[in-house]
Design a protein around this motif. Structure first.
Motif: not given
Ligand SMILES: Nc1ncnc2c1ncn2[C@@H]1O[C@H](COP(=O)(O)OP(=O)(O)OP(=O)(O)O)[C@@H](O)[C@H]1O
Ligand SMILES: CC(=O)N[C@H]1[C@@H]2OC[C@@H](O2)[C@@H](O)[C@@H]1O[C@H](C)C(=O)O
Length: 391
Positions: A174, A176, A184, A186, A301, A305, A309, A312
């Motif tokens: 991710c 950010q 964000v 992803y 997230y 998502l 992830p 980050v």
């Protein structure tokens, strides 16, 4: 083939100044490479900054004032483009995001019969034709309108650039951004139909509410909480974080975008009223708003998502807020939180770099949006080209 020398210009929702990046770009997608030759932030003249912030907060202006403001911003952007080239070979292209003064997401629940009324609207000032004329360099601007015309939010636009510059063969990431607003991208580990699996959205407030709180508590003497030190001396008041998190925006599924229209002065005044009920100290208010920022990011997230992830990477001014970073680390448990600097891409200038890449793609006829991130019906070329005809 020689790399193309491009200037990216960006002033974001914090309205703290113009980020200028002079970059050399080569390749197109998986072979895309950028080298940051120079990066600088040029402060707005105080009067100009005040005007922009007032308009973002809803102040009325006449058409003549709007035209003047558009030109004053274009002038400031042109000066930034000229200054960033000093001591370097000149650039051949400028990608200028301009200054957002108003953003209205599309109305996704609009009746089919009134779809024309449901398109989003986003206004960036600092007209590209004047920048092109003043600098003598072809300038691409108005990046958001084509995506909006295709039914999208016109934001976030950076995820496609993030994908090529920060995607990883084995690791889901991710990226950010914590600017005035947070967003964000992803990026799953690269696989066959990788590009179509990339997601992106605006997570909510970044530093906008924190900056407003600092300005309020210091009577304007300070504009932000350096390194998050003040907030770190307070304690987040969890019941308020939960109350604020129950707000609609945080539960809206992506694609979604927002701005200072929602997370601005009125929102902050409501936070302050809530905090007064519990007699929170300024430090506790800052800690509680920081917690809202961190919790809204992590909540989004976990909610939206397909999987969390493996890493980050933070960027934007908020990546320097050590307290915010620490709270994100705690909420993300075992997921490492680094900055894009740690993997070789400037966290401070990534957005400016992204608009240089978007301009470069525009010239090559390569689309810049990702429909999954913006909600557009299709990929489109982003930006209007202003060629310099007087050079
Ligand atoms: N050392 C620091 N400690 C804490 N916060 C910082 C620090 N440096 C910058 N910031 C925060 O970062 C903000 C600026 O971030 P940035 O320039 O990324 O925002 P932006 O690009 O205007 O916003 P957006 O990405 O929403 O368009 C400042 O207003 C401040 O709140
Ligand atoms: C309308 C507008 O200017 N939106 C910005 C803002 O700043 C952060 C967030 O809100 C965002 O997604 C977007 O900018 C980045 C650069 C983008 O389009 O990717």
């Amino acid at each position: 083939m020689h790399p193309t020398r491009v200037i990216g210009l960006m002033s974001g929702t914090s309205v703290d100044g113009i980020d200028a990046a002079l970059v050399e770009i080569s390749g197109t997608d998986l072979d895309l490479k950028i080298e940051l030759v120079a990066g600088e932030t040029y402060s707005y003249p105080a009067e100009l900054q005040e005007k922009i912030l007032a308009i973002c907060a809803g102040a009325a202006i006449s058409m003549a004032e709007l035209a003047e403001l558009d030109d004053a911003i274009a002038l400031a952007f042109s000066q930034a483009a000229q200054n960033i080239q000093i001591g370097h070979p000149p650039a051949t292209l400028i990608g200028s995001h301009g200054q957002t003064v108003y953003h209205r997401p599309p109305q996704i629940n609009g009746e089919k019969t009134s779809l024309h009324l449901s398109l989003g609207y986003s206004l960036q000032l600092g007209r590209g034709d004047l920048i092109s004329r003043l600098t003598g360099i072809t300038t691409i601007s108005n990046f958001r309108v084509a995506d909006i015309a295709a039914g999208g939010h016109g934001a976030p636009l950076v995820p496609r650039v993030d994908a090529y510059l920060l995607g990883h063969p084995q690791e889901g990431r991710c990226i950010q951004n914590i600017g005035g607003i947070g967003n964000v991208a992803y990026i799953p580990a690269r696989c066959d139909n990788w590009l179509s699996q990339i997601l992106g959205w605006d997570t909510g407030p970044g530093n906008s509410l924190l900056d407003l709180a600092v300005q309020h508590f210091t009577d304007g003497a300070k504009s932000y909480d350096e390194n998050g030190t003040w907030a770190a001396s307070g304690t987040p008041y969890q019941p308020l974080v939960e109350k604020w998190l129950s707000q609609d925006y945080f539960h809206l599924p992506p694609p979604k975008s927002t701005g200072r229209e929602l997370f601005g002065v009125t929102y902050f005044n409501n936070c302050l009223q809530d905090a007064q009920v519990y007699q929170l100290s300024p430090a506790d208010v800052l800690a509680t708003i920081t917690e809202l920022t961190a919790a809204s990011i992590v909540h989004s997230y976990r909610t939206f998502l397909p999987q969390m992830p493996q890493r980050v990477l933070l960027c934007g001014g908020g990546s320097r807020n050590l307290y915010l970073k620490h709270r994100l680390e705690l909420l993300l448990a075992s997921i490492p939180v680094l900055t894009t600097d740690d993997v070789g891409l400037s966290a401070a200038f990534k957005e400016a770099i992204a608009f240089a890449v978007l301009a470069y793609w525009r010239q090559l006829g390569i689309p810049g949006n990702l429909p999954a991130a913006t909600g557009a019906e299709q990929e489109v070329l982003l930006g209007e080209v202003h060629s310099n005809s007087t050079a």
